[in-house]
Scaffold this motif. Structure first.
Motif, PDB file in Angstrom:
ATOM      1  N   MET A   1      -6.049 -16.631  -7.756  1.00  0.00           N
ATOM      2  CA  MET A   1      -5.977 -15.931  -6.459  1.00  0.00           C
ATOM      3  C   MET A   1      -5.562 -14.499  -6.721  1.00  0.00           C
ATOM      4  SD  MET A   1      -3.776 -16.932  -3.104  1.00  0.00           S
ATOM      5  CE  MET A   1      -3.911 -15.960  -1.634  1.00  0.00           C
ATOM      6  N   SER A   2      -6.385 -13.566  -6.291  1.00  0.00           N
ATOM      7  CA  SER A   2      -6.106 -12.148  -6.548  1.00  0.00           C
ATOM      8  C   SER A   2      -5.193 -11.573  -5.477  1.00  0.00           C
ATOM      9  CB  SER A   2      -7.423 -11.363  -6.580  1.00  0.00           C
ATOM     10  OG  SER A   2      -8.062 -11.433  -5.335  1.00  0.00           O
ATOM     11  N   THR A   3      -4.253 -10.718  -5.918  1.00  0.00           N
ATOM     12  CA  THR A   3      -3.331 -10.040  -4.999  1.00  0.00           C
ATOM     13  C   THR A   3      -3.733  -8.586  -4.850  1.00  0.00           C
ATOM     14  OG1 THR A   3      -1.866  -9.524  -6.835  1.00  0.00           O
ATOM     15  CG2 THR A   3      -1.435 -11.556  -5.602  1.00  0.00           C
ATOM     16  N   GLU A   4      -3.488  -8.051  -3.638  1.00  0.00           N
ATOM     17  CA  GLU A   4      -3.861  -6.657  -3.361  1.00  0.00           C
ATOM     18  C   GLU A   4      -2.852  -5.716  -3.991  1.00  0.00           C
ATOM     19  OE1 GLU A   4      -3.992  -5.766   0.710  1.00  0.00           O
ATOM     20  OE2 GLU A   4      -4.727  -3.729   0.449  1.00  0.00           O
ATOM     21  N   ILE A   5      -3.351  -4.742  -4.710  1.00  0.00           N
ATOM     22  CA  ILE A   5      -2.486  -3.769  -5.349  1.00  0.00           C
ATOM     23  C   ILE A   5      -2.111  -2.696  -4.312  1.00  0.00           C
ATOM     24  CG2 ILE A   5      -2.295  -2.061  -7.178  1.00  0.00           C
ATOM     25  CD1 ILE A   5      -4.336  -3.653  -8.744  1.00  0.00           C
ATOM     26  N   ILE A   6      -0.765  -2.464  -4.146  1.00  0.00           N
ATOM     27  CA  ILE A   6      -0.262  -1.486  -3.158  1.00  0.00           C
ATOM     28  C   ILE A   6      -0.147  -0.132  -3.837  1.00  0.00           C
ATOM     29  CG2 ILE A   6       1.633  -0.864  -1.640  1.00  0.00           C
ATOM     30  CD1 ILE A   6       2.271  -3.802  -1.339  1.00  0.00           C
ATOM     31  N   THR A   7      -0.835   0.837  -3.254  1.00  0.00           N
ATOM     32  CA  THR A   7      -0.780   2.223  -3.741  1.00  0.00           C
ATOM     33  C   THR A   7      -0.492   3.141  -2.558  1.00  0.00           C
ATOM     34  OG1 THR A   7      -3.140   2.539  -3.411  1.00  0.00           O
ATOM     35  CG2 THR A   7      -2.429   1.711  -5.574  1.00  0.00           C
ATOM     36  N   TYR A   8      -0.240   4.423  -2.860  1.00  0.00           N
ATOM     37  CA  TYR A   8      -0.016   5.395  -1.793  1.00  0.00           C
ATOM     38  C   TYR A   8      -1.235   5.511  -0.890  1.00  0.00           C
ATOM     39  CZ  TYR A   8       4.212   6.861  -4.235  1.00  0.00           C
ATOM     40  OH  TYR A   8       5.436   6.893  -4.813  1.00  0.00           O
ATOM     41  N   GLU A   9      -2.423   5.446  -1.478  1.00  0.00           N
ATOM     42  CA  GLU A   9      -3.641   5.571  -0.686  1.00  0.00           C
ATOM     43  C   GLU A   9      -3.829   4.367   0.235  1.00  0.00           C
ATOM     44  OE1 GLU A   9      -3.619   8.158  -4.024  1.00  0.00           O
ATOM     45  OE2 GLU A   9      -3.433   5.971  -3.900  1.00  0.00           O
ATOM     46  N   SER A  10      -3.511   3.156  -0.276  1.00  0.00           N
ATOM     47  CA  SER A  10      -3.663   1.970   0.575  1.00  0.00           C
ATOM     48  C   SER A  10      -2.668   1.973   1.728  1.00  0.00           C
ATOM     49  CB  SER A  10      -3.500   0.700  -0.279  1.00  0.00           C
ATOM     50  OG  SER A  10      -2.188   0.645  -0.827  1.00  0.00           O
ATOM     51  N   ILE A  11      -1.456   2.415   1.468  1.00  0.00           N
ATOM     52  CA  ILE A  11      -0.446   2.501   2.553  1.00  0.00           C
ATOM     53  C   ILE A  11      -0.883   3.518   3.596  1.00  0.00           C
ATOM     54  CG2 ILE A  11       1.926   3.195   3.079  1.00  0.00           C
ATOM     55  CD1 ILE A  11       2.777   2.017   0.448  1.00  0.00           C
ATOM     56  N   GLU A  12      -1.410   4.659   3.168  1.00  0.00           N
ATOM     57  CA  GLU A  12      -1.855   5.684   4.126  1.00  0.00           C
ATOM     58  C   GLU A  12      -2.996   5.154   4.986  1.00  0.00           C
ATOM     59  OE1 GLU A  12      -3.122   9.224   2.238  1.00  0.00           O
ATOM     60  OE2 GLU A  12      -3.233  10.379   4.102  1.00  0.00           O
ATOM     61  N   LYS A  13      -3.919   4.399   4.378  1.00  0.00           N
ATOM     62  CA  LYS A  13      -5.027   3.828   5.140  1.00  0.00           C
ATOM     63  C   LYS A  13      -4.530   2.798   6.142  1.00  0.00           C
ATOM     64  CE  LYS A  13      -9.417   1.366   4.453  1.00  0.00           C
ATOM     65  NZ  LYS A  13     -10.329   0.738   3.460  1.00  0.00           N
ATOM     66  N   TRP A  14      -3.573   1.973   5.695  1.00  0.00           N
ATOM     67  CA  TRP A  14      -3.036   0.931   6.591  1.00  0.00           C
ATOM     68  C   TRP A  14      -2.279   1.539   7.770  1.00  0.00           C
ATOM     69  CZ3 TRP A  14       2.221  -0.466   7.363  1.00  0.00           C
ATOM     70  CH2 TRP A  14       2.398  -1.619   8.123  1.00  0.00           C
ATOM     71  N   SER A  69       9.058   0.790  -0.224  1.00  0.00           N
ATOM     72  CA  SER A  69      10.121   0.496  -1.179  1.00  0.00           C
ATOM     73  C   SER A  69       9.595  -0.095  -2.467  1.00  0.00           C
ATOM     74  CB  SER A  69      11.139  -0.467  -0.537  1.00  0.00           C
ATOM     75  OG  SER A  69      11.694   0.100   0.615  1.00  0.00           O
ATOM     76  N   THR A  70       8.409  -0.734  -2.424  1.00  0.00           N
ATOM     77  CA  THR A  70       7.859  -1.340  -3.639  1.00  0.00           C
ATOM     78  C   THR A  70       7.223  -0.327  -4.570  1.00  0.00           C
ATOM     79  OG1 THR A  70       5.789  -1.755  -2.490  1.00  0.00           O
ATOM     80  CG2 THR A  70       7.442  -3.503  -2.434  1.00  0.00           C
ATOM     81  N   LEU A  71       6.956   0.865  -4.066  1.00  0.00           N
ATOM     82  CA  LEU A  71       6.310   1.891  -4.886  1.00  0.00           C
ATOM     83  C   LEU A  71       7.334   2.590  -5.764  1.00  0.00           C
ATOM     84  CD1 LEU A  71       3.961   3.507  -2.221  1.00  0.00           C
ATOM     85  CD2 LEU A  71       3.341   1.855  -3.985  1.00  0.00           C
ATOM     86  N   PRO A  72       6.925   3.088  -6.910  1.00  0.00           N
ATOM     87  CA  PRO A  72       7.852   3.851  -7.764  1.00  0.00           C
ATOM     88  C   PRO A  72       8.207   5.177  -7.097  1.00  0.00           C
ATOM     89  CG  PRO A  72       5.634   3.983  -8.629  1.00  0.00           C
ATOM     90  CD  PRO A  72       5.582   2.975  -7.507  1.00  0.00           C
ATOM     91  N   ARG A  73       9.453   5.668  -7.443  1.00  0.00           N
ATOM     92  CA  ARG A  73       9.934   6.926  -6.869  1.00  0.00           C
ATOM     93  C   ARG A  73       9.103   8.087  -7.386  1.00  0.00           C
ATOM     94  NH1 ARG A  73      14.670   7.872  -4.379  1.00  0.00           N
ATOM     95  NH2 ARG A  73      15.356   5.786  -4.993  1.00  0.00           N
ATOM     96  N   LYS A  74       8.672   8.951  -6.520  1.00  0.00           N
ATOM     97  CA  LYS A  74       7.785  10.038  -6.892  1.00  0.00           C
ATOM     98  C   LYS A  74       8.139  11.272  -6.062  1.00  0.00           C
ATOM     99  CE  LYS A  74       2.867  11.238  -7.008  1.00  0.00           C
ATOM    100  NZ  LYS A  74       1.517  10.781  -6.690  1.00  0.00           N
ATOM    101  N   VAL A  75       8.099  12.388  -6.690  1.00  0.00           N
ATOM    102  CA  VAL A  75       8.419  13.628  -5.993  1.00  0.00           C
ATOM    103  C   VAL A  75       7.258  14.018  -5.089  1.00  0.00           C
ATOM    104  CG1 VAL A  75       9.030  16.052  -6.267  1.00  0.00           C
ATOM    105  CG2 VAL A  75       9.835  14.358  -7.933  1.00  0.00           C
ATOM    106  N   ASN A  76       7.570  14.295  -3.791  1.00  0.00           N
ATOM    107  CA  ASN A  76       6.530  14.692  -2.843  1.00  0.00           C
ATOM    108  C   ASN A  76       5.363  13.707  -2.853  1.00  0.00           C
ATOM    109  OD1 ASN A  76       7.970  16.941  -2.031  1.00  0.00           O
ATOM    110  ND2 ASN A  76       7.018  18.269  -3.566  1.00  0.00           N
ATOM    111  N   ARG A  77       5.687  12.492  -2.450  1.00  0.00           N
ATOM    112  CA  ARG A  77       4.642  11.466  -2.416  1.00  0.00           C
ATOM    113  C   ARG A  77       3.481  11.907  -1.540  1.00  0.00           C
ATOM    114  NH1 ARG A  77       8.273   6.575  -0.414  1.00  0.00           N
ATOM    115  NH2 ARG A  77       8.618   8.176   1.160  1.00  0.00           N
TER     116      ARG A  77
END
Length: 781
Positions: A1-14, A69-77
């Protein structure tokens, strides 16, 4: 069963899909602004501002926070963007839906009338002028407060009647009827009087209320876990005793017989007990303790737990004194109300105050103003003082624990000079009577010898002359205390040109020679009186007005040399009298003086009751009117002074009139208890004792306090500079205030005219009435 990978782009789309669903239009700008926020709290606050605090929005906010919160800390996400403006145009739905067309049409029609807002909280309700508003003057400008209910009135509600209680907000005094004007002036006068009363209570800091708590002691102490079993038993026994006393007091009635008023006063006995105390320093009487307590086990505890009822005792003793003096007691007034607002209770508070030890002051009393005769050009009439007034001072001294009275008999008669050895009969009779009265009141009488300017100190014959003069006073009057008042200033015959170090200019220095001749005289006098010594000999130096106040002109080098020589060579048994140029000693001056006169008894002379500024007293209009209560400006906590004396100094010589009795009574009150002295409270209580009438005493204290601190002198100068004043220079409130003072002064004037018709205080009251009447433009009737 494949899990969806959470990225900054996917969060912005959601997030964009969710916001489009909630808003119904493209939310690209809002999504970018939301994701550019730095903290989760800002995101939640922004979403709540847009959509409210519904469950659906809260779930969306929580999910967004978890994903971020699950994403790594990044400057100016996400890039920082400006907050988008939400308006009615953004709320248009897509064109392909039927409802969108209607909304778009109506939006375009009202486009010009819509106001852009940044948030829903900025929406304002449009109200018609005059409608009630609850903004509390936060959105509209403040107009006033309703004087009846206190409602805040803003510009929306207008200047009409209050929307809550219908009370008119503004009234025009010009439209008042005669009755309304009279009532308005009466209310204003009562308000001013009440304000002055409250401010007086604030200044005195006197305790005027009593809390009766009969049960707190026992419920608190009986359950106190820090008490031992013996102490709990003692508390329980004390509680039983107190309840028994309460029941007995209900069956006890006290009857007072007023022979003057011809009536019998019945009053229920209500004992008042203070809170239980477990301190070891209790000084109350142990006679009220429970006699059933076992002395062997509980004697220490009973000494700690005692009842005190001194407040009621003071009140009852005061009533007893009033009955003995023939005064009636108004029992219709509630005792608590009278204690808070009444004048009689000022004396109760003052008499019940703890009198702290004033034994640090060895010499406590007053001095005649014989410095008035320092100026040889002044030809003031000399007379023997009124023995009745001086005896009243001595009785006051006994009550206030004062012990020193300095007089100068050489200024009682024009035929009695410094060089005379024979005392005139009238002066001798007065001095003997005063000495006997002082002895009865435990007061030491001190005779001052004022030296003339041409007195030769370096001659042994001068020493013998002063010795014989002192012994003559001791033999004929019985006095054993003296004060040597040395000539004021430097003697011009003692001049010695000198050249200061590192200076080519010659100066005239007479301080060294003059001080040495004076100390030589004092040393010789001390040696020749050793066989029959005197009790106390005080020395007042030639330079005794010390200008050591910070910020003022410093003393000269000659003055400092003179003081140092006087301190070094004067016999140590002789206390030094001194005063200040300002007339009132201050703390910084006291420290400097003790640095100069080290290890020597110093007695300060306060220039009281008059200020230090010289005034002309040739006419009745220029009489010194200084009735301010004494105010101490120094705190001698280190016992640096040997004594404190008061003197009219160079303003008046005799102190045998009611003005001095009035003012010096507050000074003796200070000497009785210098550490808890209160000026206004002492003034009122002394006036009650002096006049015997509470209402007149209250009126007189109002007049004195209202004209204190130089206010009357300024009014007098205004009247003198403008004799034809009209009432246009003062406002109605000020005129009403001074009119009330004139009426009170007239009542006090009538009292003193009937009691002391020829006393100087009646002339001073007449001047006050005349000056105030001219100031408000009213003829003095």
């Amino acid at each position: 069963m494949s899990t969806e990978i959470i990225t900054y782009e996917s969060i912005e789309k959601w997030v964009k899909e969710k916001l489009d669903e909630y808003l119904g239009f493209d939310s690209t700008e809002m999504t970018a602004y939301l994701l550019s926020m730095e903290t989760h709290h800002e995101m939640e606050k922004y979403l709540e501002e847009l959509f409210g605090s519904g469950k659906k929005i809260q779930k969306f906010s929580e999910t967004l926070v978890k994903k971020l919160s699950t994403l790594p800390r990044k400057v100016n996400r996400f890039p920082k963007t400006v907050k988008p403006q939400t308006n009615q145009k953004n709320n248009q739905k897509k064109k392909d839906t039927p409802t969108t067309t209607t909304a778009t049409t109506s939006s375009n029609k009202s486009k010009q009338s819509k106001k852009q807002i940044g948030s829903f909280a900025e929406i304002e309700m449009q109200m018609r002028p005059g409608e009630p508003c609850e903004c509390q003057a936060t959105k509209h400008k403040l107009i006033t407060n309703c004087l009846n209910c206190g409602k805040v009135i803003c510009e929306q509600e207008g200047r009409g009647p209050c929307k809550f209680c219908q009370t008119p907000l503004f009234t025009n005094p010009a439209n008042f009827s005669a009755h309304q004007k009279e009532q308005s002036e009466k209310n204003l006068l009562n308000a001013i009087k009440y304000k002055d009363t409250i401010l007086g209570y604030q200044n005195t800091h006197a305790k005027r209320t009593i809390v009766y708590d009969d049960q707190e002691d026992y419920f608190e102490n009986a359950s106190n876990k820090w008490l031992s079993n013996e102490e709990r038993d003692a508390v329980q026994k004390q509680e039983q005793e107190f309840k028994k006393q309460q029941q007995d007091s209900k069956r006890t009635t006290r009857i007072s017989i007023d022979f003057v008023g011809r009536r019998i006063i019945s009053q229920e006995v209500k004992p008042t007990f203070e809170k239980l105390s477990f301190s070891n320093n209790s000084n109350s009487d142990s006679s009220n303790n429970n006699s059933n307590v076992d002395k062997d086990q509980d004697i220490d505890i009973i000494e700690k737990i005692k009842y005190k009822s001194h407040i009621n005792n003071n009140i009852n003793s005061n009533k007893k004194e009033m009955l003995e003096q023939g005064e009636s007691i108004d029992e219709s007034k509630d005792i608590i109300t009278r204690q808070y607002y009444g004048v009689e209770e000022d004396s109760i508070v003052l008499k019940s105050m703890k009198v702290l030890d004033n034994s640090s002051f060895k010499f406590r009393g007053i001095v005649e103003g014989f410095w008035k005769y320092y100026d040889e050009k002044v030809q003031s009439p000399k007379r023997v003082p009124n023995i009745v007034m001086y005896n009243s001072f001595l009785k006051m001294f006994k009550q206030r624990n004062c012990n020193y009275f300095i007089i100068s008999p050489q200024h009682y008669s024009n035929s009695f000079s410094f060089k005379d050895t024979v005392i005139p009969s009238d002066v001798l009779k007065f001095s003997k009577a005063l000495f006997n009265s002082a002895k009865e009141n435990n007061v030491t009488l001190n005779i001052a010898i004022v030296f003339p300017r041409d007195f030769v100190f370096g001659d042994d014959e001068s020493v013998d002359f002063i010795k014989s003069k002192l012994e003559n006073y001791r033999q004929q009057i019985g006095v054993n205390d003296f004060s040597l008042i040395l000539p004021s200033g430097f003697n011009d015959t003692f001049t010695q040109p000198i050249v200061a170090p590192n200076s080519t200019k010659s100066e005239v220095n007479n301080s060294k020679t003059y001080s040495q001749t004076q100390t030589y005289f004092l040393t010789k006098l001390h040696e020749k009186t050793k066989s029959k010594p005197f009790n106390n000999i005080m020395v007042c130096p030639s330079i005794f007005e010390m200008n050591l106040l910070s910020g003022s002109t410093p003393p000269s080098r000659q003055q400092i040399e003179y003081w140092l020589e006087i301190n070094r060579a004067t016999p140590s048994q002789y206390p030094i009298l001194f005063t200040t140029i300002q007339g009132s000693l201050q703390n910084d001056q006291l420290v400097k003086i003790k640095n100069i006169f080290d290890k020597r008894d110093m007695v300060v002379i306060e220039k009281y009751p008059f200020s230090s500024k010289k005034t002309n007293t040739n006419s009745n209009d220029d009489l010194n009117i200084d009735w301010d209560p004494y105010r101490c400006e120094f705190a001698d906590h280190k016992s640096q002074l040997a004594g404190v004396l008061a003197s009219p100094f160079d303003k008046e010589f005799h102190i045998d009139n009611m003005s001095f009795v009035l003012t010096l009574s507050t000074f003796t009150q200070y000497l009785q208890s210098p550490f808890n002295y209160q000026a206004e409270l002492s003034l009122r209580t002394n006036l009650i004792d002096l006049m015997g009438n509470e209402e007149l005493a209250e009126d007189f204290s109002d007049v004195i306090l209202a004209l204190s601190n130089g206010i009357f002198k300024r009014i007098q100068s205004v009247v003198k500079s403008n004799p034809s004043l009209a009432d246009s220079h003062i406002d109605p409130r000020e005129k009403l205030f001074f009119t009330d003072l004139i009426e009170k002064s007239q009542q006090v004037y009538s009292f003193f005219t009937s009691q002391y018709p020829n006393d100087l205080i009646t002339k001073k009251l007449d001047i006050i009435i005349s000056v105030l009447s001219n100031y408000i433009g009213k003829s003095n009737e």
